[in-house]
Design a protein around this motif. Structure first.
Motif, short mmCIF file in Angstrom:
data_model
loop_
_atom_site.label_atom_id
_atom_site.label_comp_id
_atom_site.label_asym_id
_atom_site.label_seq_id
_atom_site.Cartn_x
_atom_site.Cartn_y
_atom_site.Cartn_z
N UNK A 441 35.23 -0.39 -40.78
CA UNK A 441 36.10 -1.41 -41.36
C UNK A 441 36.35 -2.54 -40.37
N UNK A 442 36.29 -3.78 -40.88
CA UNK A 442 36.61 -4.95 -40.06
C UNK A 442 37.89 -5.58 -40.62
N UNK A 443 38.87 -5.80 -39.71
CA UNK A 443 40.17 -6.31 -40.13
C UNK A 443 40.40 -7.69 -39.54
N UNK A 444 40.78 -8.61 -40.42
CA UNK A 444 41.14 -9.96 -39.98
C UNK A 444 42.65 -10.17 -40.00
N UNK A 445 43.38 -9.17 -40.44
CA UNK A 445 44.84 -9.28 -40.56
C UNK A 445 45.49 -7.95 -40.22
N UNK A 446 46.45 -7.98 -39.31
CA UNK A 446 47.19 -6.77 -39.00
C UNK A 446 48.02 -6.30 -40.18
N UNK A 447 48.57 -7.24 -40.94
CA UNK A 447 49.35 -6.87 -42.13
C UNK A 447 48.47 -6.19 -43.16
N UNK A 448 47.25 -6.70 -43.32
CA UNK A 448 46.31 -6.09 -44.25
C UNK A 448 45.96 -4.67 -43.84
N UNK A 449 45.76 -4.46 -42.53
CA UNK A 449 45.46 -3.11 -42.06
C UNK A 449 46.61 -2.16 -42.33
N UNK A 450 47.83 -2.59 -42.03
CA UNK A 450 48.98 -1.70 -42.23
C UNK A 450 49.19 -1.40 -43.72
N UNK A 451 48.93 -2.36 -44.59
CA UNK A 451 49.04 -2.11 -46.03
C UNK A 451 47.97 -1.10 -46.47
N UNK A 452 46.74 -1.29 -45.98
CA UNK A 452 45.66 -0.35 -46.33
C UNK A 452 45.95 1.04 -45.81
N UNK A 453 46.50 1.13 -44.61
CA UNK A 453 46.81 2.43 -44.01
C UNK A 453 47.93 3.13 -44.77
N UNK A 454 48.88 2.36 -45.26
CA UNK A 454 49.97 2.93 -46.05
C UNK A 454 49.44 3.58 -47.32
N UNK A 455 48.45 2.95 -47.94
CA UNK A 455 47.89 3.47 -49.18
C UNK A 455 46.80 4.52 -48.95
N UNK A 456 46.20 4.48 -47.76
CA UNK A 456 45.06 5.37 -47.47
C UNK A 456 45.21 5.93 -46.04
N UNK A 457 46.06 6.93 -45.84
CA UNK A 457 46.30 7.45 -44.49
C UNK A 457 45.03 7.95 -43.79
N UNK A 458 44.02 8.33 -44.55
CA UNK A 458 42.78 8.83 -43.95
C UNK A 458 42.04 7.76 -43.16
N UNK A 459 42.40 6.48 -43.36
CA UNK A 459 41.74 5.39 -42.64
C UNK A 459 41.85 5.55 -41.12
#
Length: 498
Positions: A441-459
């Motif tokens: 995964x490539x992240x351009x936003x820390x907020x986007x990463x934290x939102x994705x991690x909230x929905x998908x803890x396996x990340x």
């Protein structure tokens, strides 16, 4: 021990000699310094453009001859003025920490409205490299529709070039930032008048610091070369105590790259190397003598990188897929005092907000710069997508102390003491981003990463990538150590398999 340091007679050259002398005196109180200043061929001939003059030694050979004849002990040069080929009788043995290697564009405030109206801009420069690289870049980042961009040859030292900017028919000037900084920072009384004149001139100009990715510097720009006669081992040992090894190695690397294309300061080639904790960034742009177009912005990580992976395991394949939020504007009041604004995304500056010409705008990268320029915003420079930890280093150009504000969302933050100014809020989207079966995964936003991690803890157990800066810090705060790439496109190219 008494040492005589030689340099050219210009104010900038004398300042550079004084910097070396002061470094030696600080390291060795028993050393006494004398100075010997001289005119070079390049100083005596102020008529011919530099590209028409002899390429080797136009600013340095007279000093080199004096070293060989032992009329003085060491010579201090601007390293960019030295020929690529080494001398048989002398050697460069030391340098000081490098000054800012970028170029600065100055545009007269009293000419800008006319430039904007007529779409024509005439810029003074002494460098074929600058003319070639800026011909395509400036029309993209200046907030005007330019139909004609003309570069006019100019000679003389930096104060002379700045004065020539006020001649009829001239709109601006491109000059090395290191030269401006040194002339403005020196506190010796003999330079007070020049510093005052320069500050007055800057107050009458708009300016932008040109990014190395689009306009790499001449090899060695901003660095000093300390030269001695080859047999003087005593001086070599002495100077080793003030040598900046990182600067020395970096300049040697830049000169090696240029030499692969024939070398020579008259070529339309810029090459700059930056060392950071996460790796080495090299920018090479220009036109080689054989007509080859050079355009390479590369990154070599300091640590090992993961092996390539099939693209079906990578996310996102399109940067637009990684938007986890809608954005809702919120009312904001801009400071009415002189301020400076950091802007990561063009959308962070609301369309109804106007930036006054007295304010400073500093953006995350060239893409944001171009988008704001299309909206009529004058941008003063960018962090080249290297993160907020990159200092703008513009105190000498800004003319006064300013409060810095980061334009961001309501929950945004800055960890370097900068104030935040919220211009929008993030509204989470409900759309499924289809992350299942992805591993890289490539992240351009820390907020986007934290939102994705909230929905998908396996990340958290997957392999992650991002650019340097706040996104890297946010991933680290969540227990993830990402691999660093400078852009999503570079990540796709270097990691992905079809």
């Amino acid at each position: 021990m008494r040492i005589t340091i030689a340099a050219r007679r210009s104010e900038l050259a004398r300042i550079q000699a004084y910097l070396v002398g002061e470094a030696l005196r600080k390291a060795h109180r028993e050393v006494f310094i004398d100075y010997s200043f001289h005119e070079s061929l390049g100083d005596r001939n102020q008529t011919d453009p530099l590209w028409q003059m002899p390429e080797k030694g136009v600013f340095t050979q007279d000093l080199r001859d004096g070293l060989i004849a032992e009329r003085f002990d060491l010579a201090v040069h601007s390293w960019k003025d030295l020929a690529i080929e080494d001398s048989l009788d002398t050697r460069i043995v030391a340098t000081l920490p490098r000054a800012d290697l970028r170029d600065v564009l100055l545009v007269r405030r009293d000419r800008w409205d006319d430039v904007d109206r007529r779409g024509r801009l005439r810029i003074l420069t002494s460098s074929p490299r600058r003319s070639y690289n800026l011909e395509s870049f400036l029309p993209q980042v200046l907030p005007a529709n330019l139909d004609a961009l003309e570069f006019v040859p100019v000679r003389g030292n930096v104060p002379t070039r700045v004065r020539k900017m006020w001649e009829p028919g001239v709109d601006g000037l491109v000059v090395a930032k290191a030269a401006l900084d040194r002339l403005l920072e020196i506190e010796r009384p003999e330079f007070a008048a020049t510093s005052s004149d320069l500050r007055r001139a800057f107050s009458e100009c708009r300016w932008m610091v040109l990014p190395l990715s689009a306009n790499p510097a001449a090899p060695g720009q901003g660095a000093l070369a300390i030269e001695i006669k080859r047999e003087r081992q005593d001086l070599r040992d002495l100077l080793a105590t003030i040598n900046c090894v990182d600067t020395f190695q970096t300049v040697v690397r830049e000169r090696e790259i240029l030499s692969a294309f024939g070398g020579g300061c008259h070529q339309k080639i810029g090459v700059s190397v930056l060392h950071r904790a996460y790796g080495e960034i090299t920018s090479l742009r220009g036109l080689a003598e054989d007509g080859a177009v050079l355009s390479n912005y590369s990154f070599y990580p300091s640590g090992p990188q993961p092996p390539k992976v099939f693209r079906e395991k990578m996310w996102p394949l399109e940067a637009s897929e990684a938007d986890w939020f809608a954005r809702e504007s919120i009312p904001v009041t801009m400071p009415d005092k002189p301020a400076a604004f950091r802007i990561s995304k063009a959308e962070a500056l609301p369309a109804n907000l106007q930036i006054s010409p007295s304010q400073i705008v500093w953006v995350s990268g060239v893409k944001t710069w171009r988008r704001l320029a299309q909206r009529g915003v004058w941008v003063n420079g960018c962090a080249e997508s290297l993160g907020e930890q990159e200092s703008p280093e513009i105190d000498n150009l800004s003319g006064s102390e300013r409060d810095w504000y980061k334009l961001t969302h309501a929950d945004g933050y800055s960890d370097n003491g900068m104030r935040t100014l919220a211009t929008y809020r993030l509204i989470p989207k409900q759309a499924d981003q289809q992350l299942k079966n992805k591993t890289h995964f490539f992240w351009t936003s820390g907020s986007g990463f934290e939102r994705a991690l909230e929905l998908n803890p396996w990340l958290k157990e997957m392999t992650h990538f991002c650019g340097p800066g706040n996104t890297q810090r946010i991933l680290g705060r969540n227990g993830v150590r990402p691999f660093i790439f400078l852009s999503h496109a570079q990540w796709l190219e270097e990691i992905g398999l079809l």
